[in-house]
Write a protein that holds these residues in place. Structure first.
Motif, mmCIF file in Angstrom:
data_model
loop_
_atom_site.group_PDB
_atom_site.id
_atom_site.type_symbol
_atom_site.label_atom_id
_atom_site.label_comp_id
_atom_site.label_asym_id
_atom_site.label_seq_id
_atom_site.Cartn_x
_atom_site.Cartn_y
_atom_site.Cartn_z
ATOM 1 N N VAL A 66 0.422 9.825 3.265
ATOM 2 C CA VAL A 66 1.585 8.935 3.244
ATOM 3 C C VAL A 66 2.354 9.080 4.545
ATOM 4 C CG1 VAL A 66 3.839 8.543 2.174
ATOM 5 C CG2 VAL A 66 1.814 8.828 0.736
ATOM 6 N N GLU A 67 2.553 10.318 4.955
ATOM 7 C CA GLU A 67 3.342 10.573 6.158
ATOM 8 C C GLU A 67 2.649 10.043 7.410
ATOM 9 O OE1 GLU A 67 6.621 11.723 8.223
ATOM 10 O OE2 GLU A 67 6.381 11.630 6.060
ATOM 11 N N LEU A 68 1.353 10.268 7.524
ATOM 12 C CA LEU A 68 0.635 9.903 8.747
ATOM 13 C C LEU A 68 0.186 8.448 8.773
ATOM 14 C CD1 LEU A 68 -1.581 13.067 9.133
ATOM 15 C CD2 LEU A 68 0.471 12.484 10.429
ATOM 16 N N CYS A 69 -0.167 7.910 7.624
ATOM 17 C CA CYS A 69 -0.767 6.578 7.598
ATOM 18 C C CYS A 69 0.098 5.535 6.904
ATOM 19 C CB CYS A 69 -2.115 6.625 6.885
ATOM 20 S SG CYS A 69 -3.297 7.750 7.639
ATOM 21 N N GLY A 70 0.988 5.965 6.052
ATOM 22 C CA GLY A 70 1.714 5.011 5.246
ATOM 23 C C GLY A 70 3.050 4.576 5.792
ATOM 24 N N ARG A 71 3.617 5.351 6.689
ATOM 25 C CA ARG A 71 4.963 5.033 7.173
ATOM 26 C C ARG A 71 4.953 3.910 8.200
ATOM 27 N NH1 ARG A 71 8.310 7.247 3.459
ATOM 28 N NH2 ARG A 71 7.857 9.439 3.212
ATOM 29 N N SER A 72 3.862 3.787 8.908
ATOM 30 C CA SER A 72 3.750 2.688 9.861
ATOM 31 C C SER A 72 2.307 2.216 9.869
ATOM 32 C CB SER A 72 4.163 3.142 11.264
ATOM 33 O OG SER A 72 3.315 4.172 11.710
ATOM 34 N N MET A 96 0.822 -1.196 0.000
ATOM 35 C CA MET A 96 0.000 0.000 0.000
ATOM 36 C C MET A 96 0.865 1.260 0.000
ATOM 37 S SD MET A 96 -3.088 1.236 0.028
ATOM 38 C CE MET A 96 -4.537 0.947 0.967
ATOM 39 N N LEU A 97 1.931 1.283 0.792
ATOM 40 C CA LEU A 97 2.804 2.462 0.858
ATOM 41 C C LEU A 97 3.443 2.733 -0.494
ATOM 42 C CD1 LEU A 97 4.254 4.758 2.286
ATOM 43 C CD2 LEU A 97 5.966 3.101 3.067
ATOM 44 N N GLU A 98 3.943 1.692 -1.144
ATOM 45 C CA GLU A 98 4.584 1.887 -2.451
ATOM 46 C C GLU A 98 3.602 2.465 -3.468
ATOM 47 O OE1 GLU A 98 7.792 1.799 -3.195
ATOM 48 O OE2 GLU A 98 8.089 1.375 -1.059
ATOM 49 N N GLU A 99 2.361 2.007 -3.429
ATOM 50 C CA GLU A 99 1.345 2.538 -4.340
ATOM 51 C C GLU A 99 1.087 4.002 -4.065
ATOM 52 O OE1 GLU A 99 -2.193 0.153 -4.059
ATOM 53 O OE2 GLU A 99 -1.062 -1.697 -4.356
ATOM 54 N N LYS A 100 0.993 4.370 -2.793
ATOM 55 C CA LYS A 100 0.746 5.762 -2.422
ATOM 56 C C LYS A 100 1.923 6.652 -2.810
ATOM 57 C CE LYS A 100 -3.332 5.377 -0.829
ATOM 58 N NZ LYS A 100 -4.458 6.072 -1.450
ATOM 59 N N LEU A 101 3.142 6.154 -2.621
ATOM 60 C CA LEU A 101 4.318 6.921 -3.018
ATOM 61 C C LEU A 101 4.357 7.105 -4.530
ATOM 62 C CD1 LEU A 101 6.991 5.429 -0.606
ATOM 63 C CD2 LEU A 101 6.127 7.780 -0.599
#
Length: 120
Positions: A98-104, A1-6
């Motif tokens: 990304v910063e709030l939800c995607g990093r962890s 999910m993080l890679e998609e958001k980035l």
């Protein structure tokens, strides 16, 4: 999910770089916000998020910046500038997500609530 958001953030930023800045907005303040600075700050935060997690101070700055758009956007009367700054807002909101939800991962293991609502 993080890679998609980035990847989505990267694409949004690429789209932004080819959008001409609204010329009549140079030197213009709306709701006490310099519109050139607002644009540059949003891009700068998004670029920072792409590179690494933001430190606490910059993370808080990004959150404050996303709130500014809620005051500024309704006050823009130019059709193109509204589209332009809506795109800038979307870029800043995605960077914040990304910063709030995607990093962890949240403790529940569930997706970020804002993603569930389609905000990012």
């Amino acid at each position: 999910m993080l890679e998609e958001k980035l990847e989505t953030l990267s694409q949004t930023m690429a789209e932004h770089t080819v959008m001409p800045f609204p010329p009549s907005f140079r030197g213009l303040d709306i709701e006490d916000q310099d519109m050139v600075t607002l644009d540059a700050d949003a891009y700068g935060y998004a670029l920072g998020v792409l590179k690494d997690p933001l430190d606490e101070q910059r993370g808080e700055g990004l959150i404050r910046l996303t709130a500014v758009f809620e005051k500024v956007l309704p006050a823009i009367k130019d059709e193109y500038a509204t589209r332009y700054y809506t795109h800038v807002r979307d870029m800043a909101v995605l960077a914040a997500e990304v910063e709030l939800c995607g990093r962890s991962s949240p403790p529940t293991g569930r997706p970020c609530p804002a993603w569930e609502r389609g905000l990012a």
